[in-house]
Structure formats: structure tokens, C-alpha cells
Design a protein around this motif. Structure first.
Motif, PDB file in Angstrom:
ATOM      1  N   GLY A  22      69.154  59.311  46.448  1.00 34.00           N
ATOM      2  CA  GLY A  22      69.907  59.454  45.207  1.00 34.00           C
ATOM      3  C   GLY A  22      69.069  59.750  43.989  1.00 34.00           C
ATOM      4  N   ASP A  23      67.748  59.694  44.100  1.00 32.39           N
ATOM      5  CA  ASP A  23      66.890  59.995  42.950  1.00 32.39           C
ATOM      6  C   ASP A  23      67.077  61.439  42.494  1.00 32.39           C
ATOM      7  N   ASN A  24      67.138  61.631  41.184  1.00 35.20           N
ATOM      8  CA  ASN A  24      67.075  62.962  40.596  1.00 35.20           C
ATOM      9  C   ASN A  24      65.610  63.301  40.344  1.00 35.20           C
ATOM     10  N   VAL A  25      65.123  64.347  40.993  1.00 32.81           N
ATOM     11  CA  VAL A  25      63.693  64.674  40.998  1.00 32.81           C
ATOM     12  C   VAL A  25      63.466  66.012  40.306  1.00 32.81           C
ATOM     13  N   VAL A  26      62.543  66.039  39.347  1.00 34.20           N
ATOM     14  CA  VAL A  26      62.085  67.289  38.751  1.00 34.20           C
ATOM     15  C   VAL A  26      60.677  67.566  39.259  1.00 34.20           C
ATOM     16  N   ILE A  27      60.487  68.753  39.836  1.00 31.83           N
ATOM     17  CA  ILE A  27      59.161  69.214  40.256  1.00 31.83           C
ATOM     18  C   ILE A  27      58.751  70.321  39.304  1.00 31.83           C
ATOM     19  N   ASP A  28      57.662  70.110  38.597  1.00 33.47           N
ATOM     20  CA  ASP A  28      57.171  71.078  37.614  1.00 33.47           C
ATOM     21  C   ASP A  28      55.926  71.737  38.200  1.00 33.47           C
ATOM     22  N   ALA A  29      56.038  73.014  38.604  1.00 29.09           N
ATOM     23  CA  ALA A  29      54.951  73.631  39.354  1.00 29.09           C
ATOM     24  C   ALA A  29      54.885  75.127  39.123  1.00 29.09           C
ATOM     25  N   HIS A  30      53.669  75.659  39.119  1.00 32.61           N
ATOM     26  CA  HIS A  30      53.442  77.095  39.099  1.00 32.61           C
ATOM     27  C   HIS A  30      53.855  77.666  40.458  1.00 32.61           C
TER      28      HIS A  30
END
Length: 364
Positions: A22-30
Motif C-alpha cells: 500500500g505504500d505510495n512510492v516515488v522513484i526519482d531517477a535518470h
């Protein structure tokens, strides 16, 4: 896919951010880090969490274009802030196709942009967050290594027994916790003292930074006295800064210089009032990071080094009755402690020439 990439993703999920259903995950990646992003999506899907991938802080061509076209007037973007406000887990992956992409963006523009994004940074630090590295060819080139050699270097430092590393570093935490004053001396160019009284010492064993490998705390802002020559270079805003010299009085930088790109250093120190004070003292303890690579995520963890950061102090390093340093910047700089150097805690030598008191070969 290289199995070490999958192991990297598992360590991020299981050790660094404690991923839950249920976690909302943001992946910030090139985009160059796509393999690690894909591996993370597999883990996130298996866990029943919800991923979104962005590239907001990676120094891409698009960001350079935006900043060069801007008029130095920035407001906090509400839509970006709203995304982070609804985020449980934030994973930032460093990787680049050109590590000097932002070198021709005016430092004042970059400083103004950072200040406008300060509320977003504050919000990110309130999530379960992790900053890590994907071994991209451009980063290997900056480190003056082959791509394969750099891959081996990165994954040797990342994919390790973090419980064992935590136990090793706990020896230094025990020495620093409850201490009043630390003195860092190296050769004839560095002799600085600072109080850490009442501030906790944290054991970085791969939770927020992956790789981990340091213990760190915050100095009392007005206690720093003396001078430091940071004899290892750093990259900031796409520019190499070398031989940074800072002189402190009453906790504030009163004199500064650099052999290369001194104007960039000046812009950092002029960001705001807190940028002229120290927000962090860190002791490098990861022996698997055994060479300098122009990447602060790794370089600051090297054994035989200490690092200090001008600017923001992390909230977790501020004691209940103490005041922390606040700033829109946090810029780490490194001192080589391998020769002619000591760390003293309350007058007692706890490291000499890079060897800790609790390690074989220490000479009192």
C-alpha cells in the motif's frame, strides 16, 4: 539483467525503506538507471505498493534548459509538493549521462531554484527515503574507471552485510555520544574544534544513504573555531571545486578560498545565513570504499576521512534542548585523515592517521 541489480533493489526495499503493501512510492531517477528502476518496480509490484517514476533532481538536459531559460524568480511548485505530500517512500537514484550538464547554469539561478524547492526537500525528509547510485558510464568516467570496474566498485560498496557494518560503526558512536568537544587536526592546514554537546551521533548503515558507512552528528552552530583545508575535491552544480579553505570564528565562516571555482564556493556560502555555518560532522568508516571517485555519496564514507557540511543540519542530529542550523544548502567537503592527522574527543585521541582506537594497528 545483472543479478547484482536485483540484489541492490532488494536491499533498498527491505533494508533502506522498509517497503510495505500500500505504500505510495516515488522513484526519482535518470533514464540511464532504467535497469535499477525496473528491478525496483518488480519488488514494489510483488509487495503490493504503488510506484511513480520522475526525474526531477537528476541534472538532465531538460532541467538545464529550464534553468537557463528562467529569470531567477522561482516559486515552490505546488503540484510537485503535493506529490511528495502524498508519498510514503522516496527513492532517489543518482546516475548521469553527463556529470557536468549544469556547469553552464548560473550559480545564482541554481541557488534560487534550490531555495524555492526547500519546502519540497523538507517534505521528502519526512518520508522513508533513500539516496543511492546506479553505476552509469558517465559516473565511471568521472571516477577514471572502466565501466565494469566502476560497477564492481559500486556493488561491492552497496551489496554487503549492513548489520556487520552497523556493529563496526557502533564503536565510534559510543565514543561520540555524550561527548562535549571534538578536535580535527590534519597536517599544518587543518585544526578545528567544535562542540557536539547534547547532540546525538547517528550510525549510517545503509538506511537513508546507500551505501552507508559513516557516523555523523551536528556541531553546535556557534561553537566551531579554527581552520580547515578540504584537500579532496568535490563536484557541485556541475563544477569541480578544489582545495576549499574555510576559517571559522564563533561558528561562522569568516574567510574562504578555493584553488578552482572559488566563485561557486562563494555562491554556496552566500545562499543564506545558515550556509556559513556547519550543519554536519561525519566520520568515514566504510573500508569497501577504498578510492576517491568524485561522488560524495561514496567519497564521504571512505575510511581515513572526515567530512563537514556547510548548511542544513539534519533534524535527527539535534538534541532536544539544542538549536540546529537551518539552510537551503547542505554541501559536504572532505579532509584526508590518512597521514599526519588525529581526531580527539574531549582531549583523547580516538583516531590517528586513519586508524581508529578500536582497530588493529592503532597507536596512541
Amino acid at each position: 539483467m545483472d543479478p547484482r541489480i536485483r540484489e541492490h533493489a532488494e536491499i533498498i526495499a527491505n533494508h533502506s525503506v522498509d517497503l510495505e503493501a500500500g505504500d505510495n512510492v516515488v522513484i526519482d531517477a535518470h533514464p540511464v538507471a532504467e535497469d535499477l528502476v525496473v528491478a525496483l518496480h518488480e519488488v514494489i509490484g510483488d509487495r503490493g505498493a504503488n510506484p511513480v517514476t520522475t526525474s526531477q533532481r537528476t541534472g538532465k538536459r531538460s532541467q538545464r534548459a529550464y534553468l537557463r531559460a528562467s529569470d531567477d524568480e522561482f516559486e515552490t511548485p505546488d503540484h510537485e509538493l503535493a506529490l511528495i505530500e502524498n508519498t510514503d517512500v522516496y527513492i532517489a537514484i543518482r546516475a548521469s549521462d553527463n556529470v557536468t550538464q549544469s556547469s553552464d547554469v548560473d550559480p545564482e539561478t541554481q541557488a534560487a531554484h534550490r531555495q524555492a524547492h526547500q519546502p519540497i526537500l523538507e517534505e521528502r525528509l519526512g518520508t522513508r527515503w533513500c539516496l543511492t547510485q546506479f553505476p552509469a558510464p558517465a559516473n565511471a568516467q568521472l571516477a577514471e574507471m572502466s565501466t565494469e570496474g566502476y560497477e564492481n566498485f559500486v556493488w561491492d560498496a552497496v551489496n554487503k552485510d549492513w548489520d556487520e557494518q552497523k556493529a563496526h560503526q557502533a564503536n565510534m558512536v559510543d565514543l561520540m555520544d555524550g561527548a562535549d568537544e571534538i578536535r580535527i587536526k590534519s597536517g599544518d592546514t587543518t585544526d578545528v574544534t567544535m562542540s557536539i554537546a547534547g547532540n546525538p551521533t547517528l550510525n549510517d548503515h545503509g538506511k537513508h544513504n546507500l551505501p552507508g558507512g559513516e557516523v555523523f552528528t551536528a556541531p553546535i552552530p556557534d561553537s566551531v573555531e579554527g581552520e580547515v583545508l578540504f584537500d579532496m575535491p568535490l563536484y557541485h552544480q556541475g563544477r569541480e571545486i578544489t582545495d576549499v579553505y574555510l576559517e571559522f570564528e564563533g561558528g561562522e565562516v569568516i574567510e574562504h578560498s578555493a584553488a578552482k571555482n572559488e566563485e561557486t564556493l562563494t555562491e554556496v556560502l552566500n545562499t543564506d545565513e545558515g550556509a556559513r555555518r556547519l550543519g554536519e560532522l561525519g566520520i568515514g568508516m566504510n573500508r569497501d570504499i577504498d578510492q576517491f571517485t568524485y561522488n560524495m555519496l561514496f567519497d564521504e564514507k571512505m575510511g581515513d576521512t572526515v567530512h563537514m557540511a556547510v548548511g542544513r543540519a539534519y533534524d535527527d542530529t539535534i538534541g532536544e534542548d539544542n538549536e540546529g542550523n537551518d539552510s537551503a544548502v547542505h554541501v559536504d567537503m572532505i579532509v584526508d585523515m590518512s597521514e599526519g592527522s588525529v581526531i580527539e574527543i574531549d582531549g583523547e585521541v580516538v583516531q590517528r592517521n586513519g586508524t581508529f582506537r578500536f582497530e588493529d594497528g592503532f597507536e596512541a
